[in-house]
Write a protein that holds these residues in place. Structure first.
Motif, PDB file in Angstrom:
ATOM      1  N   SER A  37       0.813  -1.217   0.000  1.00 26.41           N
ATOM      2  CA  SER A  37       0.000   0.000   0.000  1.00 26.41           C
ATOM      3  C   SER A  37       0.845   1.266   0.000  1.00 26.41           C
ATOM      4  CB  SER A  37      -0.925   0.010   1.220  1.00 26.41           C
ATOM      5  OG  SER A  37      -0.166   0.033   2.423  1.00 26.41           O
ATOM      6  N   GLN A  40      -0.722   4.439  -4.283  1.00 25.00           N
ATOM      7  CA  GLN A  40      -2.177   4.535  -4.356  1.00 25.00           C
ATOM      8  C   GLN A  40      -2.765   3.520  -5.338  1.00 25.00           C
ATOM      9  OE1 GLN A  40      -3.777   8.487  -4.778  1.00 25.00           O
ATOM     10  NE2 GLN A  40      -2.132   9.403  -3.585  1.00 25.00           N
ATOM     11  N   ASN A  41      -3.997   3.115  -5.045  1.00 29.47           N
ATOM     12  CA  ASN A  41      -4.751   2.193  -5.904  1.00 29.47           C
ATOM     13  C   ASN A  41      -4.038   0.857  -6.104  1.00 29.47           C
ATOM     14  OD1 ASN A  41      -6.724   4.136  -6.182  1.00 29.47           O
ATOM     15  ND2 ASN A  41      -6.059   4.820  -8.183  1.00 29.47           N
ATOM     16  N   TYR A  42      -3.251   0.456  -5.124  1.00 32.19           N
ATOM     17  CA  TYR A  42      -2.474  -0.778  -5.278  1.00 32.19           C
ATOM     18  C   TYR A  42      -3.379  -1.998  -5.427  1.00 32.19           C
ATOM     19  CZ  TYR A  42      -3.311  -1.895  -0.318  1.00 32.19           C
ATOM     20  OH  TYR A  42      -3.896  -2.196   0.893  1.00 32.19           O
ATOM     21  N   SER A  62      -1.331  -4.351   3.155  1.00 26.59           N
ATOM     22  CA  SER A  62      -1.558  -3.006   3.673  1.00 26.59           C
ATOM     23  C   SER A  62      -0.511  -2.683   4.736  1.00 26.59           C
ATOM     24  CB  SER A  62      -2.964  -2.906   4.283  1.00 26.59           C
ATOM     25  OG  SER A  62      -3.154  -1.640   4.876  1.00 26.59           O
ATOM     26  N   PRO A 252       3.052  11.264  -6.496  1.00 29.94           N
ATOM     27  CA  PRO A 252       2.095  10.410  -5.764  1.00 29.94           C
ATOM     28  C   PRO A 252       2.259  10.438  -4.254  1.00 29.94           C
ATOM     29  CG  PRO A 252       3.717   9.092  -6.978  1.00 29.94           C
ATOM     30  CD  PRO A 252       3.866  10.499  -7.449  1.00 29.94           C
ATOM     31  N   ARG A 253       3.435  10.821  -3.740  1.00 32.13           N
ATOM     32  CA  ARG A 253       3.616  10.862  -2.285  1.00 32.13           C
ATOM     33  C   ARG A 253       3.244  12.210  -1.686  1.00 32.13           C
ATOM     34  NH1 ARG A 253       8.297  10.771  -0.205  1.00 32.13           N
ATOM     35  NH2 ARG A 253       9.645  10.597  -2.030  1.00 32.13           N
ATOM     36  N   LYS A 255       0.837  14.755  -0.494  1.00 33.41           N
ATOM     37  CA  LYS A 255      -0.567  14.618  -0.102  1.00 33.41           C
ATOM     38  C   LYS A 255      -1.400  15.865  -0.362  1.00 33.41           C
ATOM     39  CE  LYS A 255       0.449  10.529   1.413  1.00 33.41           C
ATOM     40  NZ  LYS A 255       0.138   9.354   0.575  1.00 33.41           N
ATOM     41  N   THR A 269      -5.826  11.506 -11.655  1.00 34.39           N
ATOM     42  CA  THR A 269      -5.477  10.105 -11.410  1.00 34.39           C
ATOM     43  C   THR A 269      -4.008  10.040 -11.043  1.00 34.39           C
ATOM     44  OG1 THR A 269      -7.088   9.487 -13.109  1.00 34.39           O
ATOM     45  CG2 THR A 269      -5.587   7.766 -12.346  1.00 34.39           C
ATOM     46  N   SER A 271      -2.210   7.475  -9.582  1.00 33.51           N
ATOM     47  CA  SER A 271      -1.485   6.197  -9.514  1.00 33.51           C
ATOM     48  C   SER A 271      -0.874   5.740 -10.842  1.00 33.51           C
ATOM     49  CB  SER A 271      -2.434   5.099  -9.005  1.00 33.51           C
ATOM     50  OG  SER A 271      -3.563   4.991  -9.848  1.00 33.51           O
TER      51      SER A 271
END
Length: 358
Positions: A37, A40-42, A62, A252-253, A255, A269, A271
């Motif tokens: 995890s 994202q969207n893993y 997770s 992606p990291r 926030k 999007t 991920s």
């Protein structure tokens, strides 16, 4: 003889590299993959990965605050929910995280497996990779040592003897491994592999967000260093190309979206990595801009695309992030070898000319 391989992934690019290694090096071997995890969207990506049937089993894990607290001490903690699904043995475990707790939890169960480290981009070639143990907190180091003593465990960083790289010629520091090249990129194989990658990351739906000519790739400066020094140069670029022509691809990291209040378009999007998007962007006259994002470089290891790319690491603002010397050496090697459509201006005048020339 068919052997059993397991790939462990914490980033989208690691998923891509796992697919390439599996398909090009070990197409007839049994292979499973674990997605954490950390990106994202893993789980969604895991389901699409499963649908390709490249891997026999696709596992997701997770990384919650609880298991990241207990996991370093209890070596089987991360794998307890996967015990009934694992085979009896894996012959090889592929990882870019030989220091990570999840990866070492898996290795504790399959301690006779060969540990093979694989490429994650420029950090793997430099001291960034070798310095990772020094980034552990004092508490984490104590827990690791205690776990090693109680459970008589060996960690991956000790067991790993081999590393697989896209381009060994780019190494700037001696690595404590034997080095093997991931693949000799074959055009036909690359097309098939990139098609699978496009499906896994659902590129068809995501590509419409990138309908601007200029794409600026955010890096994690704000999140990691609480530094917004990149905003000023983005404003300067917009003054040349126009805000209506530029989109920021968010890291992606990171926030928080720092660009909404500035009226700058961003992708929704998060991920989908750039390495998966490029084959849909080629021949569209796009221009990539970044300080030093690996996502604008890594795709050159994967396919024959060559999109105009401007690197700004020689224009880092005063008082901003300082690029380590070994990373600078890597970038210079990359620029020399993959020079087509690749630019690193030394002055803002050079940058303006590059932006105005397209």
């Amino acid at each position: 003889m068919c052997r059993r391989n397991l790939f462990i992934c914490h980033t989208p690019f690691q998923v891509i590299t796992s697919i390439i290694i599996k398909q090009s090096k070990y197409p007839d071997d049994y292979a499973d993959i674990i997605l954490s995890s950390a990106f994202q969207n893993y789980k969604i990506i895991g389901e699409r990965c499963k649908a390709t049937e490249i891997f026999e089993h696709v596992f997701t894990v997770s990384l919650t605050k609880t298991n990241c607290t207990i996991g370093p001490l209890i070596p089987y903690y991360f794998t307890k929910d996967l015990e009934n699904y694992f085979p009896d043995i894996y012959d090889r475990i592929f990882t870019n995280g030989p220091y990570y707790d999840l990866d070492n939890s898996v290795f504790y169960k399959f301690k006779n497996a060969e540990v093979i480290v694989y490429d994650e981009g420029y950090s793997t070639y430099t001291n960034d990779f070798l310095r990772m143990p020094k980034k552990f907190s004092f508490r984490h180091r104590i827990i690791r040592n205690l776990s090693q003593f109680i459970f008589n465990r060996t960690y991956m960083e000790t067991a790993a003897k081999k590393i697989m790289l896209y381009d060994p010629e780019l190494c700037v520091k001696p690595l404590p491994y034997s080095i093997e090249k991931i693949w000799d990129k074959n055009h036909n194989d690359a097309i098939k592999i990139m098609k699978a990658i496009s499906y896994i990351f659902n590129v068809t739906d995501a590509i419409s967000e990138y309908n601007k000519k200029y794409i600026f790739f955010e890096e994690c400066f704000a999140s990691d260093f609480q530094n917004n020094g990149d905003i000023e140069i983005i404003r300067r670029i917009i003054s040349i190309v126009g805000s209506e022509n530029l989109i920021v691809k968010l890291h992606p990291r990171d926030k928080t979206n720092r660009f909404i209040d500035l009226g700058i378009s961003t992708n929704q999007t998060i991920s989908v990595p750039n390495e998966a998007l490029v084959t849909e962007m080629q021949n569209q006259g796009k221009v990539f801009i970044t300080f030093s994002s690996g996502g604008v470089l890594n795709y050159r290891f994967l396919c024959d695309c060559s999109i105009k790319t401007i690197l700004l690491y020689k224009l880092l603002p005063s008082g901003f992030i300082t690029m380590p010397e070994d990373r600078l050496q890597w970038f210079e090697k990359f620029l020399k070898k993959y020079h087509e459509n690749l630019f690193a201006p030394k002055t803002f005048e050079e940058l303006e000319k590059l932006l105005e020339a397209v």
